[in-house]
Every structure is written in C-alpha cells, then in structure tokens.
Design a protein around this motif. Structure first.
Motif, PDB file in Angstrom:
ATOM      1  N   ALA A 173     -14.959  10.137  -1.976  1.00 48.97           N
ATOM      2  CA  ALA A 173     -13.947   9.874  -1.137  1.00 48.97           C
ATOM      3  C   ALA A 173     -13.409  10.855  -0.249  1.00 48.97           C
ATOM      4  O   ALA A 173     -13.548  12.148  -0.713  1.00 48.97           O
ATOM      5  CB  ALA A 173     -12.645   9.195  -1.954  1.00 48.97           C
ATOM      6  N   ALA A 174     -12.853  10.614   0.692  1.00 50.18           N
ATOM      7  CA  ALA A 174     -12.171  11.863   1.709  1.00 50.18           C
ATOM      8  C   ALA A 174     -10.740  11.365   1.945  1.00 50.18           C
ATOM      9  O   ALA A 174     -10.428  10.282   2.270  1.00 50.18           O
ATOM     10  CB  ALA A 174     -13.067  11.909   2.848  1.00 50.18           C
ATOM     11  N   MET A 175     -10.099  12.539   2.012  1.00 51.53           N
ATOM     12  CA  MET A 175      -8.909  12.165   2.523  1.00 51.53           C
ATOM     13  C   MET A 175      -8.581  12.103   3.846  1.00 51.53           C
ATOM     14  O   MET A 175      -9.497  13.096   4.439  1.00 51.53           O
ATOM     15  CB  MET A 175      -7.640  13.419   2.116  1.00 51.53           C
ATOM     16  CG  MET A 175      -6.064  13.189   2.446  1.00 51.53           C
ATOM     17  SD  MET A 175      -5.377  11.695   2.075  1.00 51.53           S
ATOM     18  CE  MET A 175      -5.361  11.787   0.249  1.00 51.53           C
ATOM     19  N   LEU A 176      -8.082  11.152   4.542  1.00 53.11           N
ATOM     20  CA  LEU A 176      -7.994  10.921   5.942  1.00 53.11           C
ATOM     21  C   LEU A 176      -6.623  11.186   6.441  1.00 53.11           C
ATOM     22  O   LEU A 176      -5.481  10.807   5.642  1.00 53.11           O
ATOM     23  CB  LEU A 176      -8.415   9.592   6.080  1.00 53.11           C
ATOM     24  CG  LEU A 176      -9.790   9.283   5.794  1.00 53.11           C
ATOM     25  CD1 LEU A 176     -10.025   7.738   5.483  1.00 53.11           C
ATOM     26  CD2 LEU A 176     -11.017   9.904   6.396  1.00 53.11           C
ATOM     27  N   PRO A 184      -0.476   0.374   8.578  1.00 54.64           N
ATOM     28  CA  PRO A 184       0.269  -0.731   7.969  1.00 54.64           C
ATOM     29  C   PRO A 184       1.729  -0.337   7.278  1.00 54.64           C
ATOM     30  O   PRO A 184       1.706   0.691   6.644  1.00 54.64           O
ATOM     31  CB  PRO A 184      -0.592  -1.190   6.841  1.00 54.64           C
ATOM     32  CG  PRO A 184      -1.790  -0.750   7.267  1.00 54.64           C
ATOM     33  CD  PRO A 184      -1.761   0.374   8.149  1.00 54.64           C
ATOM     34  N   ALA A 185       2.634  -1.127   7.360  1.00 53.61           N
ATOM     35  CA  ALA A 185       4.105  -0.801   6.850  1.00 53.61           C
ATOM     36  C   ALA A 185       4.023  -0.518   5.349  1.00 53.61           C
ATOM     37  O   ALA A 185       4.834   0.313   4.612  1.00 53.61           O
ATOM     38  CB  ALA A 185       5.153  -1.698   7.350  1.00 53.61           C
ATOM     39  N   SER A 186       2.846  -1.057   4.589  1.00 48.71           N
ATOM     40  CA  SER A 186       2.790  -1.162   3.282  1.00 48.71           C
ATOM     41  C   SER A 186       2.337   0.249   2.811  1.00 48.71           C
ATOM     42  O   SER A 186       2.407   0.820   1.701  1.00 48.71           O
ATOM     43  CB  SER A 186       2.077  -2.292   2.792  1.00 48.71           C
ATOM     44  OG  SER A 186       0.717  -1.958   3.376  1.00 48.71           O
ATOM     45  N   ASN A 187       1.899   1.121   3.490  1.00 45.28           N
ATOM     46  CA  ASN A 187       1.373   2.576   3.324  1.00 45.28           C
ATOM     47  C   ASN A 187       2.524   3.462   3.516  1.00 45.28           C
ATOM     48  O   ASN A 187       3.035   3.698   4.640  1.00 45.28           O
ATOM     49  CB  ASN A 187       0.208   2.639   4.231  1.00 45.28           C
ATOM     50  CG  ASN A 187      -0.487   4.111   3.960  1.00 45.28           C
ATOM     51  OD1 ASN A 187       0.071   4.941   2.960  1.00 45.28           O
ATOM     52  ND2 ASN A 187      -1.395   4.602   4.532  1.00 45.28           N
ATOM     53  N   PRO A 188       2.987   4.070   2.476  1.00 45.60           N
ATOM     54  CA  PRO A 188       4.303   4.913   2.611  1.00 45.60           C
ATOM     55  C   PRO A 188       3.851   6.305   3.289  1.00 45.60           C
ATOM     56  O   PRO A 188       4.644   7.041   3.741  1.00 45.60           O
ATOM     57  CB  PRO A 188       4.708   5.201   1.047  1.00 45.60           C
ATOM     58  CG  PRO A 188       3.209   5.095   0.241  1.00 45.60           C
ATOM     59  CD  PRO A 188       2.670   3.737   1.053  1.00 45.60           C
ATOM     60  N   THR A 189       2.420   6.566   3.385  1.00 45.28           N
ATOM     61  CA  THR A 189       2.396   7.905   3.904  1.00 45.28           C
ATOM     62  C   THR A 189       1.517   7.714   5.276  1.00 45.28           C
ATOM     63  O   THR A 189       0.677   8.524   5.925  1.00 45.28           O
ATOM     64  CB  THR A 189       0.965   8.772   3.061  1.00 45.28           C
ATOM     65  OG1 THR A 189      -0.023   7.857   2.813  1.00 45.28           O
ATOM     66  CG2 THR A 189       1.829   8.967   1.853  1.00 45.28           C
ATOM     67  N   VAL A 190       1.797   6.557   5.996  1.00 48.35           N
ATOM     68  CA  VAL A 190       1.053   6.039   7.152  1.00 48.35           C
ATOM     69  C   VAL A 190       1.375   7.165   8.182  1.00 48.35           C
ATOM     70  O   VAL A 190       0.468   7.064   9.353  1.00 48.35           O
ATOM     71  CB  VAL A 190       1.531   4.770   7.670  1.00 48.35           C
ATOM     72  CG1 VAL A 190       2.949   4.562   7.966  1.00 48.35           C
ATOM     73  CG2 VAL A 190       0.757   4.073   8.723  1.00 48.35           C
ATOM     74  N   LYS A 191       2.462   7.800   8.400  1.00 51.83           N
ATOM     75  CA  LYS A 191       2.874   8.967   9.197  1.00 51.83           C
ATOM     76  C   LYS A 191       2.153  10.119   9.287  1.00 51.83           C
ATOM     77  O   LYS A 191       2.620  10.972   9.984  1.00 51.83           O
ATOM     78  CB  LYS A 191       4.331   8.563   9.605  1.00 51.83           C
ATOM     79  CG  LYS A 191       4.880   7.408  10.350  1.00 51.83           C
ATOM     80  CD  LYS A 191       6.472   7.649  10.426  1.00 51.83           C
ATOM     81  CE  LYS A 191       7.100   5.959  10.730  1.00 51.83           C
ATOM     82  NZ  LYS A 191       6.400   5.573  12.126  1.00 51.83           N
ATOM     83  N   SER A 192       1.489  10.309   8.205  1.00 51.98           N
ATOM     84  CA  SER A 192       0.771  11.466   7.920  1.00 51.98           C
ATOM     85  C   SER A 192      -0.401  11.703   8.884  1.00 51.98           C
ATOM     86  O   SER A 192      -1.165  11.188   8.892  1.00 51.98           O
ATOM     87  CB  SER A 192       0.436  11.779   6.549  1.00 51.98           C
ATOM     88  OG  SER A 192       0.126  12.989   6.188  1.00 51.98           O
ATOM     89  N   TRP A 193      -0.344  12.937   9.464  1.00 52.42           N
ATOM     90  CA  TRP A 193      -1.398  13.263  10.388  1.00 52.42           C
ATOM     91  C   TRP A 193      -2.820  13.698   9.757  1.00 52.42           C
ATOM     92  O   TRP A 193      -3.704  13.707  10.361  1.00 52.42           O
ATOM     93  CB  TRP A 193      -1.143  14.245  11.427  1.00 52.42           C
ATOM     94  CG  TRP A 193      -0.706  15.748  10.951  1.00 52.42           C
ATOM     95  CD1 TRP A 193       0.227  16.163  10.372  1.00 52.42           C
ATOM     96  CD2 TRP A 193      -1.643  16.712  10.865  1.00 52.42           C
ATOM     97  NE1 TRP A 193       0.135  17.555   9.986  1.00 52.42           N
ATOM     98  CE2 TRP A 193      -1.135  17.798  10.100  1.00 52.42           C
ATOM     99  CE3 TRP A 193      -3.066  17.114  11.610  1.00 52.42           C
ATOM    100  CZ2 TRP A 193      -1.947  19.162  10.151  1.00 52.42           C
ATOM    101  CZ3 TRP A 193      -3.455  18.197  11.337  1.00 52.42           C
ATOM    102  CH2 TRP A 193      -3.039  19.242  10.668  1.00 52.42           C
ATOM    103  N   ASN A 194      -2.196  14.219   8.426  1.00 50.64           N
ATOM    104  CA  ASN A 194      -3.410  14.730   7.788  1.00 50.64           C
ATOM    105  C   ASN A 194      -3.685  14.242   6.304  1.00 50.64           C
ATOM    106  O   ASN A 194      -4.692  14.759   5.823  1.00 50.64           O
ATOM    107  CB  ASN A 194      -3.379  16.414   7.731  1.00 50.64           C
ATOM    108  CG  ASN A 194      -2.221  16.896   6.909  1.00 50.64           C
ATOM    109  OD1 ASN A 194      -1.262  15.997   6.553  1.00 50.64           O
ATOM    110  ND2 ASN A 194      -2.144  18.232   6.575  1.00 50.64           N
ATOM    111  N   ALA A 195      -2.860  13.520   5.851  1.00 52.39           N
ATOM    112  CA  ALA A 195      -2.940  12.979   4.342  1.00 52.39           C
ATOM    113  C   ALA A 195      -2.494  11.642   4.445  1.00 52.39           C
ATOM    114  O   ALA A 195      -1.549  11.535   3.426  1.00 52.39           O
ATOM    115  CB  ALA A 195      -2.165  13.918   3.371  1.00 52.39           C
ATOM    116  N   ALA A 196      -2.981  10.719   5.188  1.00 54.92           N
ATOM    117  CA  ALA A 196      -2.449   9.169   5.162  1.00 54.92           C
ATOM    118  C   ALA A 196      -3.017   8.521   4.189  1.00 54.92           C
ATOM    119  O   ALA A 196      -2.267   7.601   3.182  1.00 54.92           O
ATOM    120  CB  ALA A 196      -2.767   8.677   6.453  1.00 54.92           C
TER     121      ALA A 196
END
Length: 226
Positions: A173-176, A184-196
């Motif tokens: 797996a890779a961090m993206l 998706p609004a269900s993802n709390p880290t959706v606004k992360s440019w380097n660790a979504a």
C-alpha cells in the motif's frame, strides 16, 4: 512574374515557420518553475524503480518542459527496511521557495509546505502548466504518491505505506495525497495534499489498476532542490 515569385516565397516562409513552431517541444511556462505534478505516472503502479526511478521521472519530464537545468526530486518517503534507515520526503526536496509554471508560489520553505501551503487544484499544475483532473472530473487522477505522513516524514513500523519502498506493483500500500484537496465527505483527511488515504485494490494495492481504481494514475509531486 516578380509578384508571383514574391507571393510564393512569402507562402513558403510562412509554412516553414508554422512547421518549426509546431515541432518545438512544450515548454514550462516559467523559467523559474520549481514545483509541478507529473503529467503521467511511470505506468507500473507503485513500482517506480525506487527513489532513483521516481527522481528520474521528475527530471525527464522537467527536461521535456524546458526546466531540466535544475535538479528535481520526487516528494516521496521510504520506510526503514533491510538495514537501511527511513528517508523523509521533506528532507529531500531542497529548502524552497517553490513555485509552479505560472509563477505562483506554493510554499516559501519546508515549514510552510507542511503547514499553510498554497497547494490546491488551481496551483498544483503539471510540468506543462496544465491542471490535474480532480474529484468530480473524468477521469479523476488527483491521488498523488507520497508515502508520507502529514508532516512529510516516513511512517515507522512494518505496515507498508510505500509499496515496498517503491518497488512493488502488486502487494502493499502507498500513502496518497489529494492534489485538489477534495474527495468524498466521508473521508476526514480528504483535504490533505500529502496524506489523504492509502492505496487499495484487487491486485494487492500497488498495481497500476489499483491506483486508478481510487482516483489516481501514479502521479508524483516534483520539487527542484536547487
């Protein structure tokens, strides 16, 4: 007759000019470009050929866009393995400042890059100055390989977050990150440019098909280190 010859010469010169212009490679829109998102992935999922292969991808695309005079590194971390220490993405991209091909500064230094940077859909351009498709676009390719935590450091422990240090196109797996800070609004880290979020998929998480399935293409963030 002289007028006819003049018209022929003018037409020939115009045709040659068009051909020459069309034959020239796409150029980065600013000679001071020091940050871009790759316009394409290597094409082998998370197997980038290690950090060296990823850096070469950045350098090659920068060269084609007219920015090859600089030294380019991919924003990627690696994890400790086989007796080798971890490498932090934040430690291999220079000191900044960095700007895109339009001349827009995305961060003045490493600290700002990992706190209040200016990376978003409008500024995270590829080496040609084109925007990257984001959430809601077809196809969505906003997932950018980073293998990093929000502060730009590598992950500790044995849980893979780098597709086996960028050598696997099957299991792992890779961090993206999200170049458009959207998803998706269900993802709390959706606004992360380097660790979504991490990669996943039926092939094990690191194939090209897996990366595409979550909204990616194996793209990289590239930074000029000098």
């Amino acid at each position: 007759m002289p007028g006819f010859i003049s018209r022929m010469c003018f037409g020939l010169i115009a045709t040659i000019s068009v051909v020459v212009i069309a034959a020239q490679p796409a150029q980065a829109q600013s000679a001071d470009t020091s940050f871009f998102v790759t316009s394409k992935g290597i094409g082998n999922g998370g197997n980038l050929g290690g950090l060296a292969g990823a850096d070469n991808q950045c350098q090659t695309l920068a060269q084609a866009a007219g920015a090859g005079a600089k030294t380019w590194h991919a924003y990627l971390s690696t994890q400790a393995a086989d007796g080798q220490p971890a490498i932090n993405a934040r430690d291999r991209i220079g000191k900044g400042p960095w700007q895109n091909s339009k001349g827009v500064v995305i961060a003045k230094d490493v600290t700002e890059l990992h706190s209040a940077n200016n990376i978003n859909k409008a500024t995270a351009l590829d080496e040609k100055g084109d925007p990257v498709n984001g959430y809601g676009d077809t196809p969505n390719t906003h997932d950018i390989l980073t293998g990093s935590q929000p502060d730009g450091t590598a992950f500790a422990g044995t849980e893979d977050r780098t597709c086996k240090n960028w050598t696997s196109s099957t299991q792992g797996a890779a961090m993206l990150g999200h170049s458009d800070l959207n998803g998706p609004a269900s993802n709390p880290t959706v606004k992360s440019w380097n660790a979504a979020h991490t990669s996943r998929g039926p092939d094990g998480g690191c194939s090209q098909k897996d990366l595409i399935s979550t909204g990616g293409a194996g793209r990289l963030y590239c930074f000029a280190v000098n």
